[in-house]
Design a protein around this motif. Structure first.
Motif, PDB file in Angstrom:
ATOM      1  N   PRO A 125      12.551   4.189  -8.340  1.00 22.56           N
ATOM      2  CA  PRO A 125      12.853   5.621  -8.203  1.00 22.56           C
ATOM      3  C   PRO A 125      11.605   6.510  -8.248  1.00 22.56           C
ATOM      4  O   PRO A 125      11.451   7.407  -7.415  1.00 22.56           O
ATOM      5  CB  PRO A 125      13.791   5.909  -9.381  1.00 22.56           C
ATOM      6  N   PHE A 126      10.704   6.242  -9.190  1.00 20.34           N
ATOM      7  CA  PHE A 126       9.484   7.044  -9.280  1.00 20.34           C
ATOM      8  C   PHE A 126       8.608   6.824  -8.046  1.00 20.34           C
ATOM      9  O   PHE A 126       8.130   7.775  -7.429  1.00 20.34           O
ATOM     10  CB  PHE A 126       8.696   6.717 -10.552  1.00 20.34           C
ATOM     11  N   PHE A 127       8.407   5.568  -7.671  1.00 23.66           N
ATOM     12  CA  PHE A 127       7.562   5.271  -6.515  1.00 23.66           C
ATOM     13  C   PHE A 127       8.130   5.926  -5.257  1.00 23.66           C
ATOM     14  O   PHE A 127       7.382   6.465  -4.450  1.00 23.66           O
ATOM     15  CB  PHE A 127       7.435   3.758  -6.319  1.00 23.66           C
ATOM     16  N   GLY A 128       9.428   5.864  -5.092  1.00 23.94           N
ATOM     17  CA  GLY A 128      10.063   6.483  -3.928  1.00 23.94           C
ATOM     18  C   GLY A 128       9.893   7.991  -3.910  1.00 23.94           C
ATOM     19  O   GLY A 128       9.735   8.589  -2.850  1.00 23.94           O
ATOM     20  N   ALA A 129       9.911   8.604  -5.082  1.00 32.52           N
ATOM     21  CA  ALA A 129       9.794  10.063  -5.169  1.00 32.52           C
ATOM     22  C   ALA A 129       8.385  10.559  -4.887  1.00 32.52           C
ATOM     23  O   ALA A 129       8.218  11.679  -4.383  1.00 32.52           O
ATOM     24  CB  ALA A 129      10.232  10.535  -6.562  1.00 32.52           C
ATOM     25  N   VAL A 130       7.364   9.758  -5.192  1.00 27.41           N
ATOM     26  CA  VAL A 130       5.983  10.234  -5.044  1.00 27.41           C
ATOM     27  C   VAL A 130       5.311   9.753  -3.764  1.00 27.41           C
ATOM     28  O   VAL A 130       4.255  10.255  -3.401  1.00 27.41           O
ATOM     29  CB  VAL A 130       5.110   9.857  -6.268  1.00 27.41           C
ATOM     30  N   ARG A 131       5.909   8.825  -3.073  1.00 29.91           N
ATOM     31  CA  ARG A 131       5.235   8.266  -1.897  1.00 29.91           C
ATOM     32  C   ARG A 131       5.539   9.056  -0.626  1.00 29.91           C
ATOM     33  O   ARG A 131       6.630   9.567  -0.425  1.00 29.91           O
ATOM     34  CB  ARG A 131       5.609   6.810  -1.699  1.00 29.91           C
ATOM     35  N   GLU A 132       4.543   9.109   0.208  1.00 29.20           N
ATOM     36  CA  GLU A 132       4.685   9.656   1.558  1.00 29.20           C
ATOM     37  C   GLU A 132       4.933   8.505   2.531  1.00 29.20           C
ATOM     38  O   GLU A 132       5.689   8.650   3.480  1.00 29.20           O
ATOM     39  CB  GLU A 132       3.404  10.403   1.920  1.00 29.20           C
ATOM     40  N   ARG A 168      -1.409  14.192  -6.794  1.00 24.86           N
ATOM     41  CA  ARG A 168      -1.587  12.847  -6.237  1.00 24.86           C
ATOM     42  C   ARG A 168      -2.368  11.925  -7.182  1.00 24.86           C
ATOM     43  O   ARG A 168      -1.966  10.791  -7.412  1.00 24.86           O
ATOM     44  CB  ARG A 168      -2.315  12.952  -4.897  1.00 24.86           C
ATOM     45  N   ALA A 169      -3.475  12.397  -7.717  1.00 23.07           N
ATOM     46  CA  ALA A 169      -4.310  11.554  -8.586  1.00 23.07           C
ATOM     47  C   ALA A 169      -3.560  11.136  -9.844  1.00 23.07           C
ATOM     48  O   ALA A 169      -3.642   9.978 -10.272  1.00 23.07           O
ATOM     49  CB  ALA A 169      -5.607  12.283  -8.940  1.00 23.07           C
ATOM     50  N   SER A 170      -2.824  12.050 -10.434  1.00 21.77           N
ATOM     51  CA  SER A 170      -2.054  11.723 -11.653  1.00 21.77           C
ATOM     52  C   SER A 170      -0.959  10.715 -11.341  1.00 21.77           C
ATOM     53  O   SER A 170      -0.737   9.772 -12.112  1.00 21.77           O
ATOM     54  CB  SER A 170      -1.441  12.987 -12.246  1.00 21.77           C
ATOM     55  N   ASN A 171      -0.278  10.904 -10.219  1.00 16.36           N
ATOM     56  CA  ASN A 171       0.779   9.962  -9.852  1.00 16.36           C
ATOM     57  C   ASN A 171       0.213   8.592  -9.503  1.00 16.36           C
ATOM     58  O   ASN A 171       0.813   7.569  -9.829  1.00 16.36           O
ATOM     59  CB  ASN A 171       1.628  10.527  -8.713  1.00 16.36           C
ATOM     60  N   ALA A 172      -0.948   8.556  -8.868  1.00 17.41           N
ATOM     61  CA  ALA A 172      -1.586   7.270  -8.558  1.00 17.41           C
ATOM     62  C   ALA A 172      -1.939   6.528  -9.851  1.00 17.41           C
ATOM     63  O   ALA A 172      -1.693   5.320  -9.973  1.00 17.41           O
ATOM     64  CB  ALA A 172      -2.833   7.487  -7.702  1.00 17.41           C
ATOM     65  N   ALA A 173      -2.494   7.242 -10.810  1.00 19.93           N
ATOM     66  CA  ALA A 173      -2.844   6.619 -12.088  1.00 19.93           C
ATOM     67  C   ALA A 173      -1.593   6.110 -12.806  1.00 19.93           C
ATOM     68  O   ALA A 173      -1.600   5.013 -13.386  1.00 19.93           O
ATOM     69  CB  ALA A 173      -3.606   7.618 -12.966  1.00 19.93           C
ATOM     70  N   LEU A 209       0.847  -1.191   0.000  1.00 19.95           N
ATOM     71  CA  LEU A 209       0.000   0.000   0.000  1.00 19.95           C
ATOM     72  C   LEU A 209       0.882   1.239   0.000  1.00 19.95           C
ATOM     73  O   LEU A 209       1.882   1.281   0.727  1.00 19.95           O
ATOM     74  CB  LEU A 209      -0.888   0.027   1.253  1.00 19.95           C
ATOM     75  N   TRP A 210       0.500   2.225  -0.800  1.00 13.31           N
ATOM     76  CA  TRP A 210       1.248   3.478  -0.867  1.00 13.31           C
ATOM     77  C   TRP A 210       0.325   4.647  -0.562  1.00 13.31           C
ATOM     78  O   TRP A 210      -0.762   4.756  -1.113  1.00 13.31           O
ATOM     79  CB  TRP A 210       1.830   3.710  -2.251  1.00 13.31           C
ATOM     80  N   LYS A 211       0.774   5.545   0.292  1.00 11.12           N
ATOM     81  CA  LYS A 211       0.139   6.845   0.498  1.00 11.12           C
ATOM     82  C   LYS A 211       1.025   7.833  -0.240  1.00 11.12           C
ATOM     83  O   LYS A 211       2.249   7.842  -0.046  1.00 11.12           O
ATOM     84  CB  LYS A 211       0.072   7.185   1.990  1.00 11.12           C
ATOM     85  N   LEU A 212       0.429   8.651  -1.088  1.00  5.38           N
ATOM     86  CA  LEU A 212       1.203   9.535  -1.957  1.00  5.38           C
ATOM     87  C   LEU A 212       1.240  10.966  -1.434  1.00  5.38           C
ATOM     88  O   LEU A 212       0.329  11.427  -0.740  1.00  5.38           O
ATOM     89  CB  LEU A 212       0.615   9.516  -3.368  1.00  5.38           C
ATOM     90  N   LYS A 213       2.303  11.653  -1.828  1.00  2.70           N
ATOM     91  CA  LYS A 213       2.427  13.086  -1.546  1.00  2.70           C
ATOM     92  C   LYS A 213       1.374  13.831  -2.362  1.00  2.70           C
ATOM     93  O   LYS A 213       0.984  13.390  -3.451  1.00  2.70           O
ATOM     94  CB  LYS A 213       3.816  13.576  -1.940  1.00  2.70           C
ATOM     95  N   GLU A 214       0.961  14.977  -1.861  1.00  4.79           N
ATOM     96  CA  GLU A 214      -0.048  15.776  -2.569  1.00  4.79           C
ATOM     97  C   GLU A 214       0.456  16.196  -3.955  1.00  4.79           C
ATOM     98  O   GLU A 214      -0.285  16.150  -4.931  1.00  4.79           O
ATOM     99  CB  GLU A 214      -0.412  17.003  -1.737  1.00  4.79           C
ATOM    100  N   HIS A 215       1.740  16.567  -4.033  1.00  2.07           N
ATOM    101  CA  HIS A 215       2.378  16.933  -5.303  1.00  2.07           C
ATOM    102  C   HIS A 215       3.792  16.365  -5.305  1.00  2.07           C
ATOM    103  O   HIS A 215       4.507  16.470  -4.312  1.00  2.07           O
ATOM    104  CB  HIS A 215       2.454  18.452  -5.480  1.00  2.07           C
ATOM    105  N   ALA A 216       4.190  15.760  -6.416  1.00  4.30           N
ATOM    106  CA  ALA A 216       5.549  15.237  -6.568  1.00  4.30           C
ATOM    107  C   ALA A 216       5.816  14.968  -8.041  1.00  4.30           C
ATOM    108  O   ALA A 216       4.893  14.661  -8.801  1.00  4.30           O
ATOM    109  CB  ALA A 216       5.733  13.953  -5.761  1.00  4.30           C
ATOM    110  N   GLU A 217       7.066  15.097  -8.411  1.00  8.19           N
ATOM    111  CA  GLU A 217       7.475  14.826  -9.799  1.00  8.19           C
ATOM    112  C   GLU A 217       6.648  15.610 -10.811  1.00  8.19           C
ATOM    113  O   GLU A 217       6.342  15.118 -11.894  1.00  8.19           O
ATOM    114  CB  GLU A 217       7.395  13.323 -10.095  1.00  8.19           C
ATOM    115  N   GLY A 218       6.252  16.824 -10.437  1.00  5.76           N
ATOM    116  CA  GLY A 218       5.525  17.707 -11.341  1.00  5.76           C
ATOM    117  C   GLY A 218       4.067  17.353 -11.557  1.00  5.76           C
ATOM    118  O   GLY A 218       3.439  17.859 -12.486  1.00  5.76           O
ATOM    119  N   ALA A 219       3.512  16.492 -10.709  1.00  4.33           N
ATOM    120  CA  ALA A 219       2.117  16.080 -10.890  1.00  4.33           C
ATOM    121  C   ALA A 219       1.413  16.011  -9.542  1.00  4.33           C
ATOM    122  O   ALA A 219       2.046  15.955  -8.487  1.00  4.33           O
ATOM    123  CB  ALA A 219       2.061  14.727 -11.584  1.00  4.33           C
TER     124      ALA A 219
END
Length: 100
Positions: A84-91, A19-24, A7-17
């Motif tokens: 790398p991407f998952f690590g950058a966007v996850r909280e 939360r919803a965009s990064n989840a997708a 399970l991943w909880k995502l940052k509100e904004h990361a990698e220029g996108a």
């Protein structure tokens, strides 16, 4: 059989996108891993759905024939490329593997 749940909880904004965009994007990347190695019995990536209770944003539910299949998946270059991407966007991240 080994069940592998992450399970991943995502940052509100990361990698220029947002939360919803990064989840997708995570779901698309995980879906592409469904046939990486022999012994993957099931791989289901799901994004939290509006109106349903969820404390995490993305869930991976997967089943492997045995620990060797899970290890092969974990060490496959295509799987390692996600990190790398998952690590950058996850909280936060939670994981549980168990044998049945």
């Amino acid at each position: 059989m080994i069940k592998h749940i992450v399970l991943w909880k995502l940052k509100e904004h990361a990698e220029g996108a947002d939360r919803a965009s990064n989840a997708a994007k995570m779901k698309t990347m995980l879906d592409a891993c469904a046939d990486l190695v022999p012994g993957i019995l099931k791989l289901e990536a799901v994004v939290a759905q509006p109106g349903l209770e969820a404390t995490y944003d993305v869930v991976l539910y997967s089943e492997f024939a045995d620990k060797a299949a899970l290890d092969a998946y974990q060490n496959h270059p295509s799987h390692l490329a996600l990190k790398p991407f998952f690590g950058a966007v996850r909280e936060a991240r939670q994981c549980m593997d168990y044998e049945i």
